[in-house]
Scaffold this motif. Sequence first.
Motif, PDB file in Angstrom:
ATOM      1  N   LEU A  51      21.603  18.045  32.210  1.00 18.65           N
ATOM      2  CA  LEU A  51      20.804  19.366  32.039  1.00 18.65           C
ATOM      3  C   LEU A  51      20.979  19.921  31.036  1.00 18.65           C
ATOM      4  CD1 LEU A  51      19.020  21.169  33.993  1.00 18.65           C
ATOM      5  CD2 LEU A  51      21.216  22.216  34.563  1.00 18.65           C
ATOM      6  N   LEU A  52      22.146  20.093  30.395  1.00 17.61           N
ATOM      7  CA  LEU A  52      22.632  20.907  29.127  1.00 17.61           C
ATOM      8  C   LEU A  52      22.037  20.273  28.000  1.00 17.61           C
ATOM      9  CD1 LEU A  52      26.343  21.975  30.035  1.00 17.61           C
ATOM     10  CD2 LEU A  52      24.190  23.444  29.805  1.00 17.61           C
ATOM     11  N   LEU A  53      21.904  18.968  27.825  1.00 16.53           N
ATOM     12  CA  LEU A  53      21.317  18.584  26.756  1.00 16.53           C
ATOM     13  C   LEU A  53      19.764  18.363  26.508  1.00 16.53           C
ATOM     14  CD1 LEU A  53      23.525  15.042  26.265  1.00 16.53           C
ATOM     15  CD2 LEU A  53      23.171  16.715  24.868  1.00 16.53           C
ATOM     16  N   THR A  54      19.242  18.580  27.591  1.00 17.39           N
ATOM     17  CA  THR A  54      17.811  18.768  27.894  1.00 17.39           C
ATOM     18  C   THR A  54      17.278  19.987  27.867  1.00 17.39           C
ATOM     19  OG1 THR A  54      17.651  18.197  30.341  1.00 17.39           O
ATOM     20  CG2 THR A  54      17.503  16.281  28.719  1.00 17.39           C
ATOM     21  N   LEU A  55      18.078  20.994  28.144  1.00 13.48           N
ATOM     22  CA  LEU A  55      17.545  22.494  28.048  1.00 13.48           C
ATOM     23  C   LEU A  55      17.064  22.981  26.890  1.00 13.48           C
ATOM     24  CD1 LEU A  55      17.902  24.299  30.633  1.00 13.48           C
ATOM     25  CD2 LEU A  55      20.047  25.132  29.571  1.00 13.48           C
ATOM     26  N   ALA A  84      28.728  16.325  20.615  1.00 15.91           N
ATOM     27  CA  ALA A  84      29.973  15.806  20.445  1.00 15.91           C
ATOM     28  C   ALA A  84      30.640  15.534  21.851  1.00 15.91           C
ATOM     29  CB  ALA A  84      30.547  16.866  19.590  1.00 15.91           C
ATOM     30  N   VAL A  85      30.521  16.376  22.363  1.00 18.02           N
ATOM     31  CA  VAL A  85      31.354  16.355  24.072  1.00 18.02           C
ATOM     32  C   VAL A  85      30.740  15.396  24.794  1.00 18.02           C
ATOM     33  CG1 VAL A  85      31.975  17.612  26.193  1.00 18.02           C
ATOM     34  CG2 VAL A  85      32.180  18.947  24.004  1.00 18.02           C
ATOM     35  N   THR A  86      29.487  15.320  24.669  1.00 20.26           N
ATOM     36  CA  THR A  86      29.033  14.277  25.502  1.00 20.26           C
ATOM     37  C   THR A  86      29.279  12.783  25.226  1.00 20.26           C
ATOM     38  OG1 THR A  86      27.029  15.630  26.105  1.00 20.26           O
ATOM     39  CG2 THR A  86      26.773  13.446  26.681  1.00 20.26           C
ATOM     40  N   ARG A  87      29.190  12.688  23.734  1.00 20.16           N
ATOM     41  CA  ARG A  87      29.392  11.195  23.253  1.00 20.16           C
ATOM     42  C   ARG A  87      30.805  10.959  23.323  1.00 20.16           C
ATOM     43  NH1 ARG A  87      26.930  10.391  17.376  1.00 20.16           N
ATOM     44  NH2 ARG A  87      27.236   8.198  17.961  1.00 20.16           N
ATOM     45  N   ASN A  88      31.683  11.881  23.415  1.00 23.21           N
ATOM     46  CA  ASN A  88      33.142  11.518  23.766  1.00 23.21           C
ATOM     47  C   ASN A  88      33.487  11.267  25.322  1.00 23.21           C
ATOM     48  OD1 ASN A  88      33.984  11.977  21.179  1.00 23.21           O
ATOM     49  ND2 ASN A  88      34.417  14.013  20.992  1.00 23.21           N
ATOM     50  N   ALA A  89      32.524  11.979  25.925  1.00 21.74           N
ATOM     51  CA  ALA A  89      32.841  11.702  27.563  1.00 21.74           C
ATOM     52  C   ALA A  89      32.188  10.268  27.806  1.00 21.74           C
ATOM     53  CB  ALA A  89      32.121  12.786  28.277  1.00 21.74           C
ATOM     54  N   LEU A  90      31.029   9.696  27.261  1.00 24.25           N
ATOM     55  CA  LEU A  90      30.561   8.657  27.613  1.00 24.25           C
ATOM     56  C   LEU A  90      31.508   7.418  27.753  1.00 24.25           C
ATOM     57  CD1 LEU A  90      27.129   8.583  25.547  1.00 24.25           C
ATOM     58  CD2 LEU A  90      27.583   8.892  28.062  1.00 24.25           C
ATOM     59  N   LYS A  91      32.433   7.167  27.098  1.00 22.48           N
ATOM     60  CA  LYS A  91      33.483   6.016  27.165  1.00 22.48           C
ATOM     61  C   LYS A  91      34.086   6.307  28.396  1.00 22.48           C
ATOM     62  CE  LYS A  91      33.511   3.918  22.933  1.00 22.48           C
ATOM     63  NZ  LYS A  91      34.029   3.580  21.557  1.00 22.48           N
ATOM     64  N   PRO A  92      34.920   7.459  28.750  1.00 23.17           N
ATOM     65  CA  PRO A  92      35.479   7.551  29.790  1.00 23.17           C
ATOM     66  C   PRO A  92      34.649   7.541  31.086  1.00 23.17           C
ATOM     67  CG  PRO A  92      36.457   9.218  28.233  1.00 23.17           C
ATOM     68  CD  PRO A  92      35.225   8.423  27.786  1.00 23.17           C
ATOM     69  N   LEU A 105      21.020   7.743  32.699  1.00 22.64           N
ATOM     70  CA  LEU A 105      20.162   8.817  32.018  1.00 22.64           C
ATOM     71  C   LEU A 105      21.082   9.349  30.780  1.00 22.64           C
ATOM     72  CD1 LEU A 105      18.341  10.309  34.987  1.00 22.64           C
ATOM     73  CD2 LEU A 105      17.282   8.953  33.176  1.00 22.64           C
ATOM     74  N   LEU A 106      22.231   9.896  31.259  1.00 22.27           N
ATOM     75  CA  LEU A 106      23.251  10.555  30.493  1.00 22.27           C
ATOM     76  C   LEU A 106      23.335   9.658  29.050  1.00 22.27           C
ATOM     77  CD1 LEU A 106      24.947  12.846  29.539  1.00 22.27           C
ATOM     78  CD2 LEU A 106      27.019  11.582  30.550  1.00 22.27           C
ATOM     79  N   PHE A 107      23.607   8.296  29.107  1.00 27.86           N
ATOM     80  CA  PHE A 107      23.570   7.500  27.948  1.00 27.86           C
ATOM     81  C   PHE A 107      22.179   7.307  27.018  1.00 27.86           C
ATOM     82  CE2 PHE A 107      23.262   3.379  26.079  1.00 27.86           C
ATOM     83  CZ  PHE A 107      24.346   3.457  25.248  1.00 27.86           C
ATOM     84  N   ALA A 108      20.900   7.437  27.760  1.00 30.00           N
ATOM     85  CA  ALA A 108      19.863   7.185  27.118  1.00 30.00           C
ATOM     86  C   ALA A 108      19.600   8.591  26.475  1.00 30.00           C
ATOM     87  CB  ALA A 108      18.554   6.854  28.150  1.00 30.00           C
ATOM     88  N   VAL A 109      19.809   9.682  27.103  1.00 29.48           N
ATOM     89  CA  VAL A 109      19.359  11.027  26.670  1.00 29.48           C
ATOM     90  C   VAL A 109      20.302  11.540  25.424  1.00 29.48           C
ATOM     91  CG1 VAL A 109      19.477  13.550  27.216  1.00 29.48           C
ATOM     92  CG2 VAL A 109      18.249  11.887  28.677  1.00 29.48           C
ATOM     93  N   VAL A 114      20.749  12.238  19.776  1.00 31.79           N
ATOM     94  CA  VAL A 114      21.237  11.971  18.501  1.00 31.79           C
ATOM     95  C   VAL A 114      20.355  11.569  17.426  1.00 31.79           C
ATOM     96  CG1 VAL A 114      23.069  10.318  17.283  1.00 31.79           C
ATOM     97  CG2 VAL A 114      23.638  11.582  19.230  1.00 31.79           C
ATOM     98  N   ARG A 115      19.595  10.452  17.854  1.00 36.62           N
ATOM     99  CA  ARG A 115      18.359  10.200  17.080  1.00 36.62           C
ATOM    100  C   ARG A 115      17.283  10.962  16.399  1.00 36.62           C
ATOM    101  NH1 ARG A 115      17.256   6.441  13.288  1.00 36.62           N
ATOM    102  NH2 ARG A 115      15.078   5.658  13.458  1.00 36.62           N
ATOM    103  N   ILE A 116      17.156  12.197  17.412  1.00 36.55           N
ATOM    104  CA  ILE A 116      16.052  13.266  17.066  1.00 36.55           C
ATOM    105  C   ILE A 116      17.157  14.173  16.131  1.00 36.55           C
ATOM    106  CG2 ILE A 116      15.232  15.514  17.881  1.00 36.55           C
ATOM    107  CD1 ILE A 116      14.698  14.034  20.554  1.00 36.55           C
TER     108      ILE A 116
END
Length: 130
Positions: free
Chosen positions: A20-24, A36-44, A105-109, A114-116
């Motif tokens: 929600l926060l990434l797409t807001l 940055a927070v989301t990318r670091n949280a993806l692995k755990p 969805l979190l991984f894809a978004v 990041v690409r954008i």
Amino acid sequence: MALEWVVLGYAAGAEAIMILLLTLPGVDRLRKGLIAVTRNALKPLLSVIPFCLFLLMDIYWKYETRPSCEGASCTPTEHLRHQKSIMKSQRNALLIAAALLFYWLLFAVTNLVVRIEQLNQRIEKLKNEE
């Protein structure tokens, strides 16, 4: 076993909030930090996948070893307990599906955002060169 379902619920909730926060729209200033927070949280959070598979196997095992409650051999209390057990299993299966879907969805978004950002930086660089 209840603690495992609480942990999975919190993980699914955290994933949903991050999506929600990434797409807001309108949080452009915070977006870099959120990325940055989301990318670091993806692995755990990847540990959600084997955890969900374990819980799914638990549901299956409980389903296979559940005593059957059919016909007149079953009291109304036993029948109610049987129905509650089935409802809990269905609810937990939906929670597993939601957690896996939110992780995907979190991984894809995150990858799309990041690409954008990278493409926006390239556009700015090209504009500055002209």
